[in-house]
Design a protein around this motif. Structure first.
Motif, PDB file in Angstrom:
ATOM      1  N   LYS A 233       0.843  -1.206   0.000  1.00 25.08           N
ATOM      2  CA  LYS A 233       0.000   0.000   0.000  1.00 25.08           C
ATOM      3  C   LYS A 233       0.874   1.251   0.000  1.00 25.08           C
ATOM      4  CE  LYS A 233      -3.976  -2.232   2.175  1.00 25.08           C
ATOM      5  NZ  LYS A 233      -4.935  -2.233   3.301  1.00 25.08           N
ATOM      6  N   ASP A 234       0.875   2.007   1.097  1.00 24.95           N
ATOM      7  CA  ASP A 234       1.577   3.291   1.112  1.00 24.95           C
ATOM      8  C   ASP A 234       2.914   3.208   1.830  1.00 24.95           C
ATOM      9  OD1 ASP A 234       0.558   2.839   3.604  1.00 24.95           O
ATOM     10  OD2 ASP A 234      -0.052   4.918   3.970  1.00 24.95           O
ATOM     11  N   GLU A 235       3.468   1.998   1.987  1.00 23.81           N
ATOM     12  CA  GLU A 235       4.715   1.881   2.722  1.00 23.81           C
ATOM     13  C   GLU A 235       5.580   0.770   2.147  1.00 23.81           C
ATOM     14  OE1 GLU A 235       3.824   0.955   6.768  1.00 23.81           O
ATOM     15  OE2 GLU A 235       2.735  -0.874   6.277  1.00 23.81           O
ATOM     16  N   LEU A 236       6.831   0.772   2.605  1.00 19.87           N
ATOM     17  CA  LEU A 236       7.778  -0.284   2.268  1.00 19.87           C
ATOM     18  C   LEU A 236       7.963  -1.167   3.493  1.00 19.87           C
ATOM     19  CD1 LEU A 236      10.339   1.973   0.406  1.00 19.87           C
ATOM     20  CD2 LEU A 236       8.784   0.339  -0.656  1.00 19.87           C
ATOM     21  N   VAL A 237       7.984  -2.475   3.286  1.00 17.71           N
ATOM     22  CA  VAL A 237       8.037  -3.434   4.383  1.00 17.71           C
ATOM     23  C   VAL A 237       9.270  -4.311   4.210  1.00 17.71           C
ATOM     24  CG1 VAL A 237       6.831  -5.291   5.573  1.00 17.71           C
ATOM     25  CG2 VAL A 237       5.527  -3.428   4.533  1.00 17.71           C
ATOM     26  N   SER A 238       9.943  -4.587   5.318  1.00 16.10           N
ATOM     27  CA  SER A 238      11.149  -5.407   5.296  1.00 16.10           C
ATOM     28  C   SER A 238      10.842  -6.844   4.887  1.00 16.10           C
ATOM     29  CB  SER A 238      11.799  -5.420   6.679  1.00 16.10           C
ATOM     30  OG  SER A 238      12.175  -4.114   7.054  1.00 16.10           O
ATOM     31  N   ASN A 239      11.792  -7.443   4.188  1.00 15.65           N
ATOM     32  CA  ASN A 239      11.647  -8.836   3.783  1.00 15.65           C
ATOM     33  C   ASN A 239      13.025  -9.496   3.835  1.00 15.65           C
ATOM     34  OD1 ASN A 239      10.388 -11.159   2.851  1.00 15.65           O
ATOM     35  ND2 ASN A 239      10.805 -10.662   0.721  1.00 15.65           N
ATOM     36  N   LEU A 240      13.257 -10.328   4.866  1.00 15.09           N
ATOM     37  CA  LEU A 240      14.538 -11.001   5.019  1.00 15.09           C
ATOM     38  C   LEU A 240      14.658 -12.177   4.060  1.00 15.09           C
ATOM     39  CD1 LEU A 240      15.048 -11.159   8.900  1.00 15.09           C
ATOM     40  CD2 LEU A 240      16.032  -9.529   7.282  1.00 15.09           C
ATOM     41  N   TYR A 241      15.901 -12.452   3.661  1.00 13.71           N
ATOM     42  CA  TYR A 241      16.182 -13.552   2.749  1.00 13.71           C
ATOM     43  C   TYR A 241      15.877 -14.908   3.392  1.00 13.71           C
ATOM     44  CZ  TYR A 241      18.749 -15.929  -1.023  1.00 13.71           C
ATOM     45  OH  TYR A 241      19.098 -16.711  -2.094  1.00 13.71           O
ATOM     46  N   GLY A 242      15.992 -14.989   4.706  1.00 14.25           N
ATOM     47  CA  GLY A 242      15.731 -16.256   5.379  1.00 14.25           C
ATOM     48  C   GLY A 242      15.704 -16.084   6.881  1.00 14.25           C
ATOM     49  N   GLU A 243      15.620 -17.194   7.585  1.00 14.52           N
ATOM     50  CA  GLU A 243      15.510 -17.182   9.045  1.00 14.52           C
ATOM     51  C   GLU A 243      16.890 -17.098   9.681  1.00 14.52           C
ATOM     52  OE1 GLU A 243      13.587 -20.895   9.532  1.00 14.52           O
ATOM     53  OE2 GLU A 243      11.640 -20.197   8.788  1.00 14.52           O
TER      54      GLU A 243
END
Length: 625
Positions: A233-243
């Motif tokens: 939507k109106d923001e950027l959200v973190s997304n890690l490559y893995g655990e």
């Protein structure tokens, strides 16, 4: 009546005290940069959701956004999610104002001045048999930007940290745009958050709708999965490559938001990433040498000797043997401890590596060897001491794995191990720097860029300084000459890029051989070009349009300017020169007929020079007292 008035007075008095306490609590969760322009405000909203906000001169940079970490759902069942039901337990503030001198870099002295706020939070969820854990949000407010990280201290017990995902959000002011690429060696697109449907690589440089510029980066990412950003939507959200799994004390990499009024200031301030890494761990570093490098393409003894002679004539510092010197890099039988040339590269197989290393050393030149990730993973412990015995100067890591927790940690441990055997390192392909070269300066450079191996156009080259080069050095592998038919940009553009783009190891003449460069005046600039600098300035520039960079090495200045795919009139000013001193200026510009024209003049700080840059063109300058 008096009783009634007393009650009213008591009510408003209590309200005033409560308001004052609330304001005081908010103030204690706010930290400002030393110059007061940047502020970071922390709070818990709704159901104890950790929230932050960043402002510059009271203009929003990051609007109120959630932050925290998510537990691994397949891990320890009673571990909390660190993104809600949190309370603040304590707050600490400290000021730091120091400077430090890097072993090499884009400037000889780096300021490290910040205000640090440490907020200790605790989860409020009651779980039978589990103590409540603590997490700290550590914030540093610099004049150049804001940095924050999550840290798990050693408290009453050791905490097992199992992180499934990061929950840091970046909500931008409406109508902002950013330059994004989906992988480190990709091309950049200018788009709005809602238009980007892929994972965005860092750095992510943003043109805010309020006129400010910002860039989201990370620092000290050495034992943690790589972070990308996705639109929601109106923001950027973190997304890690893995655990990831760890134990306290444990800290995440720094999340960094650089802020500037002009995009050129972002590049001038890119030392912020180095500040967020520990000091050098190499005590004796006389063996670490920046310099200019050329690749040996014949993989033969005769070709290598000719290249060493060319390096002597043209003042190059290293020659490099690329893939194929120990066989085909993806064959199971290939062995990086033996010279066995891939017959597809040289069917004669007559490369006498020990003789070439000796010959190069006699001439004051070093030898760099390429090693594919397969051989590195299988032979790391044996080939590094062997290469030191051979007299090899450095190793170029090829086709490395990057992104996951395991391979990220492996990569940085490999650089440390190389230092034990006095080997410098160049990491190629998708690896992106986050400041580790401060801690281990034998990491000379890395790729993580769409350089001349992929023949990008001039517009791409005007974006890179404001995006990729905010993170640190990049091995661009410069091409030059008429034999490289796929090269899209002019010769002066190529010369100027080698000044604009920073790399302590500058790979020049990629795809070239010594016999290709019969016109020595065209390549004269590269004979004297330094690769490290005492001072760097970025007088002008706009991502996707043009850029001018001036750099000083000792008493000499070098200046590079390039335009995008369009022609451009450009004025160079020299107000960075000492007043009253005269300089000899060598100007290298396009002839309009595919060549380089050199002009020599005398100038001083008050002078201006005007240039008509060709489409995809540029100009390079050397100034001497």
């Amino acid at each position: 009546m008096n009783s009634f008035l007393n009650k009213i007075a008591f009510f408003f008095g209590a309200l005033l005290v409560f308001s004052s306490l609330r304001a005081s609590a908010q103030d204690s969760l706010r930290v400002s940069s030393p110059n007061g322009n940047l502020t970071f405000q922390f709070s818990t909203q709704g159901d104890g959701v950790p929230t932050y906000e960043i402002r510059y001169k009271d203009k929003p940079v990051i609007m109120p956004s959630g932050m925290g970490l998510l537990n691994n759902p397949n891990g320890y069942a009673t571990a909390p999610n660190w993104n809600k039901k949190m309370v603040v337990k304590k707050v600490a503030l400290q000021n730091v104002n120091t400077t430090w001198k890097p072993m090499y870099g884009e400037r000889e002295l780096i300021p490290d001045h910040y205000h640090e706020l440490t907020i200790t939070i605790q989860d409020t969820i009651k779980v039978k048999g589990r103590e409540k854990g603590e997490m700290q949000v550590i914030v540093r407010a610099y004049d150049e930007g804001i940095a924050f990280r999550y840290f798990f201290p050693e408290s009453t017990r050791t905490q097992v940290i199992e992180i499934g995902q990061e929950d840091t959000h970046f909500r931008l002011p409406p109508n902002s745009q950013f330059f994004s690429t989906e992988h480190a060696q990709g091309r950049y697109e200018l788009c709005a958050p809602e238009e980007w449907q892929k994972g965005a690589e860092l750095p992510l440089t943003i043109q805010l709708s309020n006129g400010l510029w910002a860039s989201i980066l990370h620092a000290q990412q050495t034992h943690f999965p790589r972070l990308r950003l996705r639109s929601a939507k109106d923001e950027l959200v973190s997304n890690l490559y893995g655990e990831i799994v760890g134990t306290s004390p444990f800290g995440t990499p720094w999340r960094v938001v650089m802020v500037a009024e002009k995009p050129t200031q972002l590049l001038e301030n890119n030392y912020l990433i180095l500040n967020l890494n520990p000091p050098s761990q190499i005590k004796e570093a006389g063996w670490i040498r920046p310099g200019r490098v050329m690749r040996e393409t014949t993989l033969s003894t005769d070709g290598a000797r000719k290249l060493v002679d060319f390096a002597v004539e043209q003042n190059l510092d290293f020659i490099h043997f690329d893939a194929g010197w120990y066989g085909h890099e993806y064959e199971q039988v290939s062995d990086a401890s033996k010279v066995n040339v891939d017959p597809r590269r040289n069917p004669v197989n007559d490369l006498d590596m020990p003789a070439i290393i000796r010959y190069a050393k006699e001439k004051g030149k070093g030898v760099i060897l390429y090693v594919n990730h397969r051989a590195l993973e299988n032979q790391l412990d044996s080939i590094f001491p062997l290469y030191e015995k051979w007299g090899v100067a450095g190793v170029k890591f090829g086709f490395v794995h990057s992104g996951s927790h395991y391979w990220t940690a492996w990569m940085h441990e490999a650089v440390k191990k190389a230092a034990q055997y006095h080997l410098m390192v160049d990491i190629h392909d998708e690896y992106m720097p986050t400041g580790f070269s401060r801690t281990y300066p034998n990491l000379m450079t890395q790729e993580g860029v769409s350089g001349n191996e992929e023949f990008p156009d001039a517009t791409h080259n005007t974006i890179l300084p404001f995006t990729r080069f905010l993170a640190g050095a990049a091995d661009y592998t410069y091409c030059f000459g008429d034999q490289v038919a796929r090269l899209k940009n002019t010769k002066a553009h190529q010369l100027a890029l080698s000044v604009i783009n920073y790399s302590p190891w500058q790979y020049l003449y990629w795809y070239g051989k010594p016999e290709h460069y019969t016109n020595r005046e065209e390549i004269e600039l590269w004979k004297t070009l330094p690769t490290t600098w005492n001072e760097t300035r970025v007088p002008e520039g706009m991502p996707g349009e043009y850029i001018t960079v001036a750099r000083r090495h000792g008493k000499e200045w070098y200046l590079g300017a390039v335009t995008n795919n369009l022609a451009r009139s450009l004025t160079l000013e020299f107000d960075f020169l000492p007043k009253g001193k005269k300089y000899t200026i060598d100007i290298y510009e396009d002839t309009g007929e595919g060549g380089i024209r050199k002009t020599t003049k005398t100038i001083q700080s008050t002078d201006k020079l005007h240039f008509a840059l060709l489409p995809k063109g540029g100009v390079a300058v050397r100034l001497r007292e």
